[in-house]
Design an enzyme around this catalytic site. Structure first.
Site, mmCIF file in Angstrom:
data_model
loop_
_atom_site.group_PDB
_atom_site.id
_atom_site.type_symbol
_atom_site.label_atom_id
_atom_site.label_comp_id
_atom_site.label_asym_id
_atom_site.label_seq_id
_atom_site.Cartn_x
_atom_site.Cartn_y
_atom_site.Cartn_z
ATOM 1 N N LYS A 16 -42.730 -15.963 26.156
ATOM 2 C CA LYS A 16 -43.144 -14.633 26.608
ATOM 3 C C LYS A 16 -43.917 -14.698 27.937
ATOM 4 C CE LYS A 16 -43.251 -12.733 21.915
ATOM 5 N NZ LYS A 16 -43.994 -11.865 20.970
ATOM 6 N N TYR A 56 -36.171 -5.009 20.964
ATOM 7 C CA TYR A 56 -37.138 -4.868 19.875
ATOM 8 C C TYR A 56 -36.941 -3.567 19.097
ATOM 9 C CZ TYR A 56 -40.095 -8.929 20.991
ATOM 10 O OH TYR A 56 -40.589 -10.200 21.153
ATOM 11 N N ASN A 119 -48.523 -13.686 22.209
ATOM 12 C CA ASN A 119 -48.461 -14.818 21.279
ATOM 13 C C ASN A 119 -47.443 -15.882 21.690
ATOM 14 O OD1 ASN A 119 -46.191 -13.385 20.601
ATOM 15 N ND2 ASN A 119 -46.555 -13.378 18.390
ATOM 16 N N HIS A 122 -41.321 -16.033 20.853
ATOM 17 C CA HIS A 122 -40.596 -15.245 19.847
ATOM 18 C C HIS A 122 -39.459 -16.118 19.339
ATOM 19 C CE1 HIS A 122 -38.226 -12.054 17.963
ATOM 20 N NE2 HIS A 122 -37.190 -12.620 18.551
ATOM 21 N N GLU A 133 -29.613 -11.388 18.607
ATOM 22 C CA GLU A 133 -30.485 -11.762 19.729
ATOM 23 C C GLU A 133 -29.801 -12.719 20.700
ATOM 24 O OE1 GLU A 133 -34.789 -11.054 17.528
ATOM 25 O OE2 GLU A 133 -34.185 -13.107 17.980
HETATM 26 P P1 CMP Z 1 -42.441 -11.320 17.842
HETATM 27 O O1 CMP Z 1 -42.072 -12.512 17.045
HETATM 28 O O2 CMP Z 1 -41.976 -11.283 19.257
HETATM 29 O O3 CMP Z 1 -41.917 -9.996 17.111
HETATM 30 C C1 CMP Z 1 -42.502 -8.736 17.323
HETATM 31 C C2 CMP Z 1 -43.795 -8.814 18.079
HETATM 32 O O4 CMP Z 1 -44.647 -7.702 17.987
HETATM 33 C C3 CMP Z 1 -44.609 -9.956 17.512
HETATM 34 O O5 CMP Z 1 -44.023 -11.190 17.852
HETATM 35 C C4 CMP Z 1 -45.974 -9.695 18.130
HETATM 36 O O6 CMP Z 1 -46.158 -10.320 19.374
HETATM 37 C C5 CMP Z 1 -45.945 -8.187 18.381
HETATM 38 N N1 CMP Z 1 -47.012 -7.499 17.644
HETATM 39 C C6 CMP Z 1 -48.001 -6.801 18.204
HETATM 40 N N2 CMP Z 1 -48.801 -6.293 17.270
HETATM 41 C C7 CMP Z 1 -48.312 -6.682 16.070
HETATM 42 C C8 CMP Z 1 -48.720 -6.479 14.721
HETATM 43 N N3 CMP Z 1 -49.796 -5.757 14.411
HETATM 44 N N4 CMP Z 1 -47.978 -7.046 13.737
HETATM 45 C C9 CMP Z 1 -46.866 -7.776 14.045
HETATM 46 N N5 CMP Z 1 -46.423 -7.993 15.315
HETATM 47 C C10 CMP Z 1 -47.163 -7.457 16.314
#
Ligand code: CMP
Length: 146
Positions: A16, A56, A119, A122, A133
């Site tokens: 990311k 998403y 984070n 993904h 994806e």
């Molecule tokens: P990702 O694996 O990319 O899938 C969806 C993303 O939403 C997740 O990682 C997080 O980075 C983001 N996200 C932000 N807030 C939340 C939340 N409260 N719970 C889960 N995912 C979140």
């Protein structure tokens, strides 16, 4: 574990904007390669708002959707297809919990990320998601699970 019992899979992985801007691409890719996953396709790109919303779309009714989209378009991302035995689960194990505060030490999110939004990585969460994806970013790839 005996790899002959596991299925060879392909999964989509994204580094990311936070991981790319912190120049952690090399260190994070080493985690995947050292664990036996092979990078079979990769691109560095910046998503448009429309593309991020499509990618998403499964989360489009969640409260964090707009923030997630805005974060994902805030800078370049590195997208790749990882291939290997049990690649979907292996990738998720290497990433660690979505929330870095809950991720185990040594996981990518524990080591490289700051928040549940920023984070670092993904990864596809199922075979069905991996198909969607991978074809989203790499329509030329034939996905298999054998
Ligand atoms: P990702 O694996 O990319 O899938 C969806 C993303 O939403 C997740 O990682 C997080 O980075 C983001 N996200 C932000 N807030 C939340 C939340 N409260 N719970 C889960 N995912 C979140």
């Amino acid at each position: 574990m005996n790899n002959s019992k596991l299925k060879k899979q392909q999964t989509l992985s994204i580094l990311k904007p936070d991981a790319v801007s912190k120049r952690k691409i090399g260190q994070i890719l080493s985690r995947f390669e050292d664990a036996g996953l092979k990078i079979i396709a990769a691109r560095l790109l910046q998503l448009s708002k429309k593309e991020a919303e499509q990618f998403y779309s499964i989360h489009n009714n969640r409260v964090f959707f707009n923030d997630l989209v805005n974060f994902m378009i805030s800078g370049p991302i590195f997208v790749q297809v990882l291939e290997g035995f049990d690649a979907i689960q292996k990738n998720r194990d290497l990433m660690g919990d979505t929330d870095p505060k809950k991720a185990i030490p040594g996981s990518i999110r524990f080591d490289f990320s700051d928040s549940i939004e920023a984070n670092a990585v993904h990864g596809s969460d199922s075979l069905e998601t991996a198909k969607f994806e991978i074809s989203f970013f790499f329509p030329e790839i034939n996905i298999y699970n054998s």
